[in-house]
Scaffold this active site. Structure first.
Site, PDB file in Angstrom:
ATOM      1  N   HIS A   1       0.808  -1.224   0.000  1.00 47.73           N
ATOM      2  CA  HIS A   1       0.000   0.000   0.000  1.00 47.73           C
ATOM      3  C   HIS A   1       0.842   1.276   0.000  1.00 47.73           C
ATOM      4  O   HIS A   1       0.314   2.364  -0.255  1.00 47.73           O
ATOM      5  CB  HIS A   1      -0.932   0.044   1.212  1.00 47.73           C
ATOM      6  CG  HIS A   1      -1.985  -1.018   1.202  1.00 47.73           C
ATOM      7  ND1 HIS A   1      -2.795  -1.246   0.119  1.00 47.73           N
ATOM      8  CD2 HIS A   1      -2.355  -1.927   2.157  1.00 47.73           C
ATOM      9  CE1 HIS A   1      -3.622  -2.251   0.404  1.00 47.73           C
ATOM     10  NE2 HIS A   1      -3.378  -2.670   1.620  1.00 47.73           N
TER      11      HIS A   1
ATOM     12  N   HIS B   1      -6.438  -7.202  -0.498  1.00 46.94           N
ATOM     13  CA  HIS B   1      -6.508  -5.764  -0.741  1.00 46.94           C
ATOM     14  C   HIS B   1      -5.664  -5.413  -1.971  1.00 46.94           C
ATOM     15  O   HIS B   1      -4.602  -5.986  -2.190  1.00 46.94           O
ATOM     16  CB  HIS B   1      -5.982  -4.982   0.465  1.00 46.94           C
ATOM     17  CG  HIS B   1      -6.686  -5.284   1.746  1.00 46.94           C
ATOM     18  ND1 HIS B   1      -6.248  -6.257   2.619  1.00 46.94           N
ATOM     19  CD2 HIS B   1      -7.797  -4.743   2.299  1.00 46.94           C
ATOM     20  CE1 HIS B   1      -7.058  -6.306   3.674  1.00 46.94           C
ATOM     21  NE2 HIS B   1      -8.006  -5.396   3.494  1.00 46.94           N
TER      22      HIS B   1
ATOM     23  N   ASP C   1      -4.741 -12.768   3.422  1.00 49.66           N
ATOM     24  CA  ASP C   1      -5.942 -12.287   4.096  1.00 49.66           C
ATOM     25  C   ASP C   1      -7.215 -12.555   3.307  1.00 49.66           C
ATOM     26  O   ASP C   1      -8.305 -12.143   3.716  1.00 49.66           O
ATOM     27  CB  ASP C   1      -5.831 -10.794   4.437  1.00 49.66           C
ATOM     28  CG  ASP C   1      -5.096  -9.978   3.397  1.00 49.66           C
ATOM     29  OD1 ASP C   1      -4.796 -10.521   2.322  1.00 49.66           O
ATOM     30  OD2 ASP C   1      -4.816  -8.807   3.662  1.00 49.66           O
TER      31      ASP C   1
END
Length: 312
Positions: free
Chosen positions: A122, A161, A242
């Site tokens: 990120h 993500h 995740d």
């Protein structure tokens, strides 16, 4: 197979209520040592140099992350914090990928796994965010591009993500292609199919509740053929677990076998195009048992067709 880690990566502590805990890395290390004694050649991750970081991050971000800290916690954004040990952890996490790239490019071993934290995908050119301080896989990709002269580097990201930072860094550089599946409607709400960059981006969003069958079909039908067409000289993996059905941060329904399947496919692809060269770096995964199981499945899939190397 090589494995990189460093004790400093356990010293980044964003607080007892934070999901990105030191225990995440500890369970991965414990599981890998227990499951693969003698099959992984463990090496200490060196710290990244400032010039390595400057290839992908602005000086202001590097200075912010590496700033000396005496307070127990420093809040960088709503969910990203640092502690006094964070700067060293971030440097060694980024340095692991650099050392791993050098090792696979110089022929020490074609495979490497970086068991490090904090995660990185990120972190953008200018910002730390989403638990990430420096973009570990981006630092490794830029090093492979600039120091080893590679012209086709594939960054494959199966974290639940979207790796908005990796996309941000390389979206205008056709030498680094970015491939990501991630859950729709989830932080950081980026990574749309229409994002093309310099023709080097492919994002596919998975609806909440997607299971292993849908995950495998998306990769088999679209993602893996696209990577095959790119013919990468090196495969870098942002290995986030995740998407597991037990993970509290998301709503996919994947299991360890799904990650093992994809890992085996990426390994085959690396053997076809990149002389087997693949470097994987740990990203997310916040259910400790699932994280340990998935890490073992991921490394086991890489080891399955790889020669046994001395070490332990």
């Amino acid at each position: 197979m090589l494995a990189y880690t460093h004790p400093s990566c356990l010293l980044h502590d964003p607080g007892p209520d934070h999901p990105e805990s030191p225990q995440r890395l500890q369970v991965v290390l414990d599981a890998l040592h227990a499951r693969f004694p003698g099959q992984l050649q463990w090496r200490p991750a060196p710290p990244a140099k400032l010039g390595d970081l400057a290839r992908v991050h602005e000086t202001e971000l590097i200075d912010l992350v590496l700033q000396a800290q005496t307070a127990p916690l420093r809040q960088l954004d709503m969910d990203t914090r640092t502690s006094p040990g964070s700067a060293s952890a971030a440097l060694h996490a980024a340095g692991a990928g650099i050392a791993a790239v050098d090792a696979v490019m110089l022929g020490d071993d074609p495979l490497a796994f970086c068991a490090v934290r904090p995660p990185g995908h990120h972190a953008t050119v200018t910002s730390a965010m989403g638990f990430c301080l420096l973009n570990n896989v981006a630092v490794a990709a830029a090093h492979a591009r600039d120091r080893h002269g590679l012209e086709r580097i594939a960054v494959v990201d199966f974290d639940v993500h979207h790796g908005n930072g990796t996309q941000d860094i390389f979206q205008h550089d056709p030498r680094v292609a970015y491939y990501s599946t991630h859950q729709a409607g989830l932080f950081p709400n980026s990574g749309l199919r229409r994002d093309r960059g310099a023709g080097n981006l492919l994002n596919i969003l998975l609806p909440p509740g997607s299971d292993g069958l849908r995950f495998r079909n998306v990769w088999a039908d679209e993602m893996l053929p696209a990577i095959d067409d790119f013919r990468p000289q090196l495969v870098l993996v942002s290995a986030g677990f995740d998407g597991h059905l037990r993970d509290p941060q998301a709503d996919l329904m994947l299991e360890a076998d799904d990650f093992a399947w994809l890992t085996a496919q990426l390994h085959q692809l690396a053997r076809r195009h990149a002389q087997g060269r693949l470097v994987s770096t740990l990203e997310g995964g916040y259910d400790l048992q699932a994280l340990a199981e998935c890490s073992v499945a991921h490394v086991g899939a890489l080891l399955e067709d790889a020669p046994v190397t001395p070490g332990g």
